[in-house]
Write an enzyme that holds these catalytic residues in place. Structure first.
Site, PDB file in Angstrom:
ATOM      1  N   GLU A 143      -4.396   1.693  -6.421  1.00  7.55           N
ATOM      2  CA  GLU A 143      -5.011   2.984  -6.759  1.00  7.55           C
ATOM      3  C   GLU A 143      -4.301   3.696  -7.894  1.00  7.55           C
ATOM      4  OE1 GLU A 143      -4.492   2.061  -3.746  1.00  7.55           O
ATOM      5  OE2 GLU A 143      -6.445   2.085  -2.801  1.00  7.55           O
ATOM      6  N   HIS A 212      -6.973   7.571   7.952  1.00  7.54           N
ATOM      7  CA  HIS A 212      -8.284   7.365   7.343  1.00  7.54           C
ATOM      8  C   HIS A 212      -9.190   8.563   7.576  1.00  7.54           C
ATOM      9  CE1 HIS A 212      -6.668   3.324   7.421  1.00  7.54           C
ATOM     10  NE2 HIS A 212      -7.568   2.997   6.532  1.00  7.54           N
TER      11      HIS A 212
END
Lengths: 407, 400
Positions: A143, A212
């Site tokens: 990322e 998450h």
């Protein structure tokens, strides 16, 4: 991963034009054809009953778990049902992205599994076949650097749409988003523009676990130079996606894991939403409820109860998290004099906290009651279903908050 | 011929109007003409040291050059050296604040690279960017004005020492966070491939940044997609105060690309750098990323806050200066080939000193940015970014 169990459809919500907005130039001729907003009827099926709480109690004793919003079979469909096409929210995102990629060859998509896999939430399904591997780029799990690459490409004039598979993963790219994305236009004295869109699903899902289920709106909100928007319906998802891609500023588009399967009829004609504008969901008179993303639906659910109890809440989906649409919000507060903020961010330092400060600074004289802010608890999201339901705001809490404010 | 700087200064002093920007720029560009030196006769030079390679064949050690190019190298590097020394004294007299990272000692890297590249190629580096900016066509006035935070600086005073940019000449900065520029550089290479530009990106980083994970992430992606990226490690052997052998298990930075080929170059030899850059550009355009390790040295400490002598000996510094100084090396070549006399070289040095001093004087006269500049360039004005007060009628702040 994320299940589509939450909402089967919130039918008949037509596009809403706030009558106070002055930026109709962005809706390409569409506003003329729109009828008056009609309140759709939404049936609420509850899996657990909730007890009546007295006014002195601050929370309901039992929470509604797994409340589901379904389309009422007896609802009359609005007049615009003849034109337009029905689709799910992730398809609306894809449609917006597709239209922009066709329109401008500089738009490209960068992210994990966006190409051959079709996107982990199917937002980019079929696009790699259509546009090729270079324009819909499958990246390795990196990322930090692929966000940096997107920013670097934007410095030369490309317009990448960077997808974080889950918003929480973009924490790894925080340096690139904050320092390079947000600040390069300023530190270069205006030489570089960074027209990137950073998008991805965030928010609390169905027992996805703490890492998450993060809400990054609160972390990015103080980065100067960024714009942030949150979509909540297929209509505004497509409109905001298009607007974000066309914007010269870096925009973060917050989607929600549980809203991808919402179904709605959207216009066939091309339209773009305004990035800085809030959406009037339900005009009212008693209290202004400000919300965004998934909490909009919890608020709508609570509204049904509130209406039965005789309240008339005005519900605004703020959509633009940075900057706030103080124009729409302000006009509402001037009318109702009471504010409730319902958000999914954490209590500490969340969007609600900033919004509350902004309202107090600008509209103090119009308030008849302290601003209430319902946010998620300051805890990592637990796995157990009941605990997870306790971390986010539920409709009965909204109902009792409104009752408290309107005393 | 552009009007001389001193003439412009005199005009500025007597007239009320500020000197024209274009006039200033013209006057501040190199007026040391190398036109009097031939660019037709070829001189062959052998690089000082052989190239060490990883997964590739080395380029030839024989480099061709011309008297004009040699003199240009001399003039450019000397100007850069003067520029950095002048920045040193400006910092000590508190006209430059914050962080100031000086490049003296490393001039051959940037000069050699420029000789091998065009302005269509992109260069991106970290915070030791003054000389790279100058090499990419930035003027001395822009350098000093930005360092002193004035409006006429390259970033209008809003960036500072670590944020020099020149978009039209392909210089992408100027970045403060160690290593973050390498993914940006790979993004530039991606854009070049996307738009089929037939150009390369040179992404520079130091031996300290070589241990950043994002570097390997970016290298991996560049190699996967065959991006025209050249990763250049300016190895000055110290990551701030930490020597390379204390920070890296494998200080052979040119080998760390594993699947990507690498070349170790004597970074104090401008011809070796030029040859390596040419080689790398050809490679990257065809075969994807390549790593260049420039073995170089900085005379100053890491920044002006660092004396530079607590982690290395003064003998080491003066030893390198005596034996490997890049400007001395070119000077010896010029004299050996009888291209110019010592007196002519002296003239060039005097001219460079004068240019630097004039630019500093001019920069000191430049005004500080207006207070309205605080809010400009936060957002790009345009599509939906007008910011009003709560009523949409009142402007809360000026956002040009």
């Amino acid at each position: 991963m994320a299940s589509s169990a939450m909402a089967q459809g919130v039918g008949g919500i037509t596009a809403l034009m706030p009558s106070f907005s002055s930026s109709n130039r962005l809706q390409l001729g569409f506003s003329k054809h729109l009828p008056e907003w009609k309140r759709s009827s939404i049936a609420i099926r509850l899996d657990a009953s909730f007890s009546q709480s007295s006014n002195s109690r601050k929370r309901a004793s039992k929470l509604v778990t797994s409340a589901v919003v379904v389309k009422d079979e007896t609802a009359t469909s609005p007049a615009t049902s003849k034109t337009g096409h029905e689709l799910l929210l992730f398809e609306a995102l894809r449609e917006g992205l597709d239209e922009e990629m066709e329109r401008d060859p500089r738009v490209c998509v960068v992210g994990e599994d966006v190409g051959h896999y079709g996107g982990s939430y199917k937002v980019t399904k079929g696009m790699a076949e259509k546009y090729g591997d270079l324009r819909v780029l499958d990246t390795p799990i990196a990322e930090n650097s692929f966000t940096g690459m997107g920013v670097g490409a934007a410095m030369t004039g490309l317009r990448p749409v960077i997808e974080g598979m889950n918003m929480g993963f973009l924490l790894l790219a925080f340096n690139q988003i904050s320092n390079n994305c947000g600040m390069l236009h300023y530190t270069s004295g205006g030489q570089f523009t960074i027209p990137v869109v950073i998008r991805g699903p965030g928010g609390v899902g169905r027992q996805l676990g703490a890492e998450h289920s993060q809400r990054l709106e609160s972390y990015f909100q103080s980065v100067p130079g960024l714009q942030m928007v949150a979509c909540s319906t297929p209509y505004n998802a497509k409109g905001l996606m298009k607007a974000a891609i066309r914007s010269e500023n870096p925009v973060i588009l917050f989607e929600h894991v549980l809203l991808y399967n919402l179904k709605e009829k959207i216009p066939d004609e091309e339209y773009v939403c305004c990035l800085e504008e809030a959406e009037m969901v339900r005009p009212g008179a008693d209290v202004t409820i400000l919300t965004y993303s998934r909490m909009r639906y919890h608020v709508m659910q609570a509204a049904k109860t509130l209406v039965n109890k005789g309240y008339d809440p005005e519900i605004i989906d703020i959509r633009s998290l940075k900057p706030f649409d103080l124009h729409t919000i302000g006009n509402s507060i001037k009318k109702t004099h009471r504010v409730l903020i319902v958000e999914e961010c954490m209590r500490t330092g969340g969007i609600g906290a900033s919004l509350r400060a902004a309202i107090i600074e600008n509209f103090w004289d119009y308030l008849d009651a302290p601003i209430m802010c319902l946010s998620s608890q300051d805890v990592p999201t637990p796995y157990a279903g009941t605990l997870e339901d306790w971390t986010v705001v539920q409709p009965p809490q909204i109902v009792s908050a409104v009752e408290q404010i309107c005393q | 011929m552009a009007p001389s700087l001193s003439k412009l200064l005199r005009t500025a002093a007597t007239t009320a109007k500020p000197p024209s920007w274009n006039g200033l720029r013209a006057a501040c560009t190199r007026s040391i003409s190398s036109e009097s030196y031939s660019d037709k006769t070829t001189i062959t030079v052998e690089t000082n040291l052989p190239f060490t390679t990883h997964q590739c064949e080395p380029p030839s050690r024989i480099v061709e050059t011309t008297p004009a190019e040699l003199m240009k190298f001399y003039a450019d590097m000397f100007t850069m050296r003067r520029m950095e020394i002048a920045a040193d004294s400006l910092y000590k007299s508190k006209l430059i604040r914050g962080f100031c990272h000086l490049y003296d000692g490393q001039e051959a890297v940037c000069t050699g690279m420029e000789a091998a590249l065009t302005r269509k190629d992109c260069i991106i580096t970290a915070y030791r960017d003054h000389c790279l900016f100058y090499g990419r066509g930035g003027t001395l006035l822009e350098v000093f004005a930005e360092l002193m935070g004035r409006k006429d600086g390259c970033s209008h005073g809003k960036g500072g020492s670590m944020h020099f940019y020149k978009k039209e000449n392909g210089f992408y900065g100027g970045h403060g966070i160690v290593g973050a520029q390498v993914p940006l550089g790979c993004g530039l290479a991606f854009a070049q491939k996307y738009s089929k530009a037939e150009a390369v990106t040179f992404a520079l980083y130091g031996d300290g940044a070589a241990n950043q994970g994002q570097l390997f992430e970016a290298l991996n992606m560049s190699a996967l997609w065959n991006l025209p990226a050249v990763l250049v490690c300016e190895n000055n052997h110290y990551g701030m105060g930490t020597a390379e052998w204390r920070a890296a298990k494998s200080p052979a930075y040119y080998k760390r690309g594993d699947y990507a080929p690498g070349l170790k170059v004597d970074g104090m030899d401008v011809f070796a750098v030029k040859q390596a850059a040419k080689f790398a550009k050809e490679h990257a355009l065809k075969n994807g990323p390549i790593i260049l390790e420039m073995d170089t040295y900085r005379y100053h400490g890491h920044s002006m806050s660092d004396p530079g002598s607590t982690y290395r000996t003064r003998d080491e510094i003066s030893g390198v200066r005596q034996e490997r100084d890049p400007i001395e090396r070119v000077r010896k070549l010029v004299l050996a080939h009888n291209i110019a006399t010592p007196a002519e070289l002296k003239d060039i040095e005097k001219e460079a000193k004068k240019e630097v001093d004039d630019a500093i004087a001019l920069a000191k006269e430049c005004s500080l940015p207006d207070s309205s500049e605080l809010f400009s360039h936060v957002y790009v004005k345009g599509f939906g970014t007008e910011a009003f007060g709560a009523d949409r009628k009142e402007l809360k702040g000026l956002l040009p």
